[in-house]
Design a protein around this motif. Structure first.
Motif, PDB file in Angstrom:
ATOM      1  N   THR A 143      -1.682   6.573 -10.754  1.00 18.41           N
ATOM      2  CA  THR A 143      -2.399   6.352 -12.509  1.00 18.41           C
ATOM      3  C   THR A 143      -3.190   5.396 -12.597  1.00 18.41           C
ATOM      4  OG1 THR A 143      -2.922   7.529 -14.298  1.00 18.41           O
ATOM      5  CG2 THR A 143      -0.743   7.369 -13.534  1.00 18.41           C
ATOM      6  N   GLU A 144      -3.939   5.267 -13.250  1.00 18.23           N
ATOM      7  CA  GLU A 144      -4.580   3.950 -14.141  1.00 18.23           C
ATOM      8  C   GLU A 144      -4.288   3.860 -15.701  1.00 18.23           C
ATOM      9  OE1 GLU A 144      -8.280   2.747 -12.996  1.00 18.23           O
ATOM     10  OE2 GLU A 144      -8.935   4.574 -12.924  1.00 18.23           O
ATOM     11  N   LEU A 145      -3.745   5.189 -16.064  1.00 24.05           N
ATOM     12  CA  LEU A 145      -3.527   5.673 -17.281  1.00 24.05           C
ATOM     13  C   LEU A 145      -2.769   5.686 -18.288  1.00 24.05           C
ATOM     14  CD1 LEU A 145      -6.192   9.127 -17.263  1.00 24.05           C
ATOM     15  CD2 LEU A 145      -6.986   7.130 -17.985  1.00 24.05           C
ATOM     16  N   PRO A 146      -2.319   4.988 -19.102  1.00 27.76           N
ATOM     17  CA  PRO A 146      -1.203   4.672 -19.343  1.00 27.76           C
ATOM     18  C   PRO A 146      -0.153   6.375 -20.158  1.00 27.76           C
ATOM     19  CG  PRO A 146      -2.152   2.902 -20.195  1.00 27.76           C
ATOM     20  CD  PRO A 146      -3.637   3.603 -19.346  1.00 27.76           C
ATOM     21  N   GLN A 147      -1.075   6.897 -20.478  1.00 26.25           N
ATOM     22  CA  GLN A 147      -0.855   8.295 -21.180  1.00 26.25           C
ATOM     23  C   GLN A 147      -0.188   8.750 -20.410  1.00 26.25           C
ATOM     24  OE1 GLN A 147      -3.919   7.014 -21.631  1.00 26.25           O
ATOM     25  NE2 GLN A 147      -5.384   8.276 -21.271  1.00 26.25           N
ATOM     26  N   GLU A 148      -0.711   8.685 -18.882  1.00 26.26           N
ATOM     27  CA  GLU A 148      -0.562   9.771 -17.786  1.00 26.26           C
ATOM     28  C   GLU A 148       1.353   8.994 -17.754  1.00 26.26           C
ATOM     29  OE1 GLU A 148      -1.606  12.150 -16.654  1.00 26.26           O
ATOM     30  OE2 GLU A 148      -2.902  12.020 -18.353  1.00 26.26           O
ATOM     31  N   ALA A 149       0.917   7.874 -17.208  1.00 28.67           N
ATOM     32  CA  ALA A 149       2.743   7.789 -16.430  1.00 28.67           C
ATOM     33  C   ALA A 149       3.734   7.181 -18.214  1.00 28.67           C
ATOM     34  CB  ALA A 149       2.407   5.738 -16.651  1.00 28.67           C
ATOM     35  N   ASN A 150       3.492   7.486 -19.088  1.00 23.82           N
ATOM     36  CA  ASN A 150       4.391   8.308 -20.535  1.00 23.82           C
ATOM     37  C   ASN A 150       4.315   9.569 -20.569  1.00 23.82           C
ATOM     38  OD1 ASN A 150       5.371   7.627 -23.198  1.00 23.82           O
ATOM     39  ND2 ASN A 150       3.106   8.141 -24.099  1.00 23.82           N
ATOM     40  N   ASN A 186       1.203  -1.274   0.148  1.00 26.80           N
ATOM     41  CA  ASN A 186      -0.308   0.020   0.186  1.00 26.80           C
ATOM     42  C   ASN A 186       0.729   0.885  -0.023  1.00 26.80           C
ATOM     43  OD1 ASN A 186       0.567   0.530   2.684  1.00 26.80           O
ATOM     44  ND2 ASN A 186      -0.660  -1.497   3.210  1.00 26.80           N
ATOM     45  N   LEU A 187      -0.215   2.131  -0.559  1.00 28.03           N
ATOM     46  CA  LEU A 187       0.859   3.718  -0.575  1.00 28.03           C
ATOM     47  C   LEU A 187       1.629   4.184   1.033  1.00 28.03           C
ATOM     48  CD1 LEU A 187       1.280   6.008  -2.289  1.00 28.03           C
ATOM     49  CD2 LEU A 187      -0.614   6.910  -1.321  1.00 28.03           C
ATOM     50  N   GLN A 188       1.342   3.551   1.872  1.00 30.80           N
ATOM     51  CA  GLN A 188       2.042   3.774   3.296  1.00 30.80           C
ATOM     52  C   GLN A 188       2.972   3.571   3.921  1.00 30.80           C
ATOM     53  OE1 GLN A 188      -0.995   3.563   7.003  1.00 30.80           O
ATOM     54  NE2 GLN A 188      -1.931   4.989   6.648  1.00 30.80           N
ATOM     55  N   VAL A 247      -7.144  11.397  -6.235  1.00 28.70           N
ATOM     56  CA  VAL A 247      -7.897  11.354  -4.876  1.00 28.70           C
ATOM     57  C   VAL A 247      -6.958  11.887  -3.696  1.00 28.70           C
ATOM     58  CG1 VAL A 247      -9.015   9.974  -3.835  1.00 28.70           C
ATOM     59  CG2 VAL A 247      -9.600   9.612  -5.814  1.00 28.70           C
ATOM     60  N   GLN A 248      -5.901  11.780  -4.070  1.00 26.66           N
ATOM     61  CA  GLN A 248      -4.815  11.413  -2.326  1.00 26.66           C
ATOM     62  C   GLN A 248      -4.578  13.629  -2.258  1.00 26.66           C
ATOM     63  OE1 GLN A 248      -3.260   9.283  -0.945  1.00 26.66           O
ATOM     64  NE2 GLN A 248      -4.055   7.942  -2.629  1.00 26.66           N
ATOM     65  N   HIS A 249      -4.932  13.862  -3.825  1.00 23.20           N
ATOM     66  CA  HIS A 249      -4.144  15.556  -3.779  1.00 23.20           C
ATOM     67  C   HIS A 249      -5.854  16.172  -3.179  1.00 23.20           C
ATOM     68  CE1 HIS A 249      -0.872  14.704  -5.707  1.00 23.20           C
ATOM     69  NE2 HIS A 249      -0.768  14.279  -6.737  1.00 23.20           N
ATOM     70  N   SER A 250      -6.744  15.759  -3.663  1.00 20.64           N
ATOM     71  CA  SER A 250      -8.203  16.064  -3.264  1.00 20.64           C
ATOM     72  C   SER A 250      -8.641  16.133  -1.643  1.00 20.64           C
ATOM     73  CB  SER A 250      -9.648  16.001  -4.426  1.00 20.64           C
ATOM     74  OG  SER A 250      -9.754  14.010  -3.630  1.00 20.64           O
ATOM     75  N   SER A 309       3.414  12.955   6.448  1.00 20.74           N
ATOM     76  CA  SER A 309       2.982  14.140   6.106  1.00 20.74           C
ATOM     77  C   SER A 309       1.261  13.789   4.748  1.00 20.74           C
ATOM     78  CB  SER A 309       3.917  13.611   4.459  1.00 20.74           C
ATOM     79  OG  SER A 309       3.908  13.675   3.762  1.00 20.74           O
ATOM     80  N   LEU A 310       0.793  15.216   5.528  1.00 19.07           N
ATOM     81  CA  LEU A 310       0.064  15.397   4.309  1.00 19.07           C
ATOM     82  C   LEU A 310      -0.282  15.778   3.578  1.00 19.07           C
ATOM     83  CD1 LEU A 310      -1.625  18.091   7.421  1.00 19.07           C
ATOM     84  CD2 LEU A 310      -1.187  15.519   7.447  1.00 19.07           C
ATOM     85  N   VAL A 311       0.401  14.922   2.730  1.00 16.48           N
ATOM     86  CA  VAL A 311       0.448  15.107   1.087  1.00 16.48           C
ATOM     87  C   VAL A 311       0.922  14.220   0.315  1.00 16.48           C
ATOM     88  CG1 VAL A 311       1.079  16.767  -1.056  1.00 16.48           C
ATOM     89  CG2 VAL A 311       0.351  17.762   1.169  1.00 16.48           C
ATOM     90  N   SER A 312       0.101  13.822  -0.085  1.00 15.37           N
ATOM     91  CA  SER A 312       0.566  11.788  -1.072  1.00 15.37           C
ATOM     92  C   SER A 312       2.695  12.241  -1.894  1.00 15.37           C
ATOM     93  CB  SER A 312      -0.059  11.623  -1.861  1.00 15.37           C
ATOM     94  OG  SER A 312       0.284  10.848  -2.834  1.00 15.37           O
TER      95      SER A 312
END
Length: 444
Positions: free
Chosen positions: A217-224, A195-197, A385-388, A209-212
């Motif tokens: 992301t689950e979008l390949p174009q964002e990872a790209n 998990n992220l922790q 979601v982490q940022h919001s 830390s309060l911020v991720s």
């Protein structure tokens, strides 16, 4: 041989899906070990026998042929057990008790196929998304980026439950944080990043830390897009996300899909998200400040209108606002946890029936309902979601400060939030950092 076999199977024989099959091939006795829950055993053994029969007809060197079929040859007992748990077929020979042959079997279909994203919506963009299978995700990235400079490094983390992790970056990205990232992956090999922790702990990120520090992301174009800008991407087996690092402020407002719009529209959309973030932070606190601390700031007509809307409300403005904000948080959490068939109903009940009843019962004012509805909608425009969630938390800090010192409290709260973001670093890279750009992969 018996001692070796007993040592390997002692920790696995109590599992009902563990199999131990003995087969004779001429003068050689083979022992097949594996888990039938992870592989198609009949199909695997049939294919292996057919290949062995064909090869031995061409060459009588049975043992050398058998060793050549394996993915690798292992001598360490723990490594053999780990291979079995990963779904590999292990072959032991009677005359070579010190070595085991590991073969890739026909696996059972235990992973989702490539589907459309469920948590991130795309407009005029690709509809593929990552899933839980690490190899599938790496294949998607390879298909997105056809480049010999793309590097993929594999790590195995965790003691009790091993988990594969892949680090991806461009060879030309000679950034100092990449060396730090690889060093921490090697040093914290005992931490399971399930998990992220745990991932934060592995990277040495403060627990409170309060911020991720990662963008998921689950979008390949964002990872790209992140890779092209000189950043690194982490894939963790059995997690259907790409973890982009180091995190930065603009991830809250900018996404690759924005570039599918004309440039002026893209700029307008991104400024809209920034304005929505400021509204989420400021509006609830501003309501409390103007109602209970600084009413003299308002025009007399607006002040009278506010006073009339709160006529009969028994609580102070702070209590009234907190009551509705917590109710909204409960509605959001319930809509996330409940099945999709029930979630919209809960949202409707909370948003319409409960809000209207609260106004009619004189527990809250009409204006507050409008303000909190606008705040919730504005918060939903933030990317990730982490940022919001972080912005939702900071909103309460500004609200409390505004209830004590009014408009000045809002300014103090905004200054604190900005200072906190400015103090964050991930692997030595500041969170407020705009130096990443296209073409960073060429330089150091």
């Amino acid at each position: 041989m018996e001692g070796t076999l007993q040592e390997i199977t002692s920790g696995l024989k109590n599992n009902d899906d563990f199999f131990e099959i003995y087969q004779d091939f001429g003068k050689e006795k083979l022992i097949f070990l594996g888990l039938n829950s992870l592989m198609d055993v009949p199909k695997t053994l049939f294919s292996l026998k057919e290949r062995l029969n064909y090869e031995t007809r061409m060459d009588n060197q049975f043992t050398s042929i058998l060793f050549g079929l394996g993915e690798n040859i292992i001598q360490d007992k723990k490594a053999i057990i780990s291979s079995i748990l990963e779904g590999k077929l292990v072959i032991l020979l009677h005359n070579y008790h010190d070595r085991a042959i590991v073969v890739n079997p026909f696996s059972k279909m235990l992973s989702r196929s490539i589907e459309a994203p469920t948590n991130e919506n795309t407009l005029q963009g690709g509809l593929s998304s990552f899933n839980e299978d690490l190899d599938t995700n790496l294949g998607i990235i390879r298909k997105q980026i056809v480049s010999e400079n793309l590097l993929i490094k594999a790590f195995t983390l965790g003691n009790e439950q091993s988990r594969k992790v892949s680090l991806i970056y461009f060879e030309g990205s000679n950034k100092p944080y990449l060396k730090t990232l690889e060093k921490r992956l090697k040093e914290n090999i005992g931490i399971d990043p399930k998990n992220l922790q745990n991932l934060n702990r592995l990277m040495g990120i403060p627990r409170w830390s309060l911020v991720s520090h990662f963008t998921t992301t689950e979008l390949p174009q964002e990872a790209n897009n992140a890779l092209e800008r000189g950043r690194a991407v982490l894939f963790i087996d059995r997690l259907p996300y790409a973890f982009i690092t180091p995190g930065r402020l603009e991830d809250m407002f900018f996404i690759e899909n924005d570039e599918n719009f004309p440039y002026p529209i893209m700029i307008a959309i991104r400024f809209l998200r920034i304005a929505a973030t400021l509204l989420t932070l400021i509006i609830p606190g501003l309501y409390v400040a103007l109602v209970s601390v600084n009413p003299e700031v308002l025009r007399i007509e607006l002040a009278l209108s506010l006073a009339e809307s709160r006529d009969g409300v028994p609580y102070p403005a702070l209590v009234e606002t907190l009551l509705m904000l917590i109710t909204l948080e409960l509605i959001i959490e319930a809509s996330v946890r409940l099945p999709k068939s029930i979630g919209p109903t809960i949202t409707m009940v909370g948003g319409i029936i409960l809000g209207q009843a609260a106004v009619e019962a004189k527990l809250v004012s009409n204006l507050l309902i409008i303000i909190l509805a606008a705040t919730t909608i504005a918060n939903s425009t933030i990317i990730g979601v982490q940022h919001s969630t972080s912005i939702r938390l900071f909103k309460y800090l500004i609200l409390v400060l505004a209830s004590f010192i009014g408009v000045l409290g809002i300014l103090v709260g905004v200054f604190f939030v900005c200072s906190y973001y400015a103090s964050i670093t991930t692997l030595g890279v500041p969170f407020i950092n705009f130096n990443f750009s296209k073409g960073d992969i060429k330089g150091g």
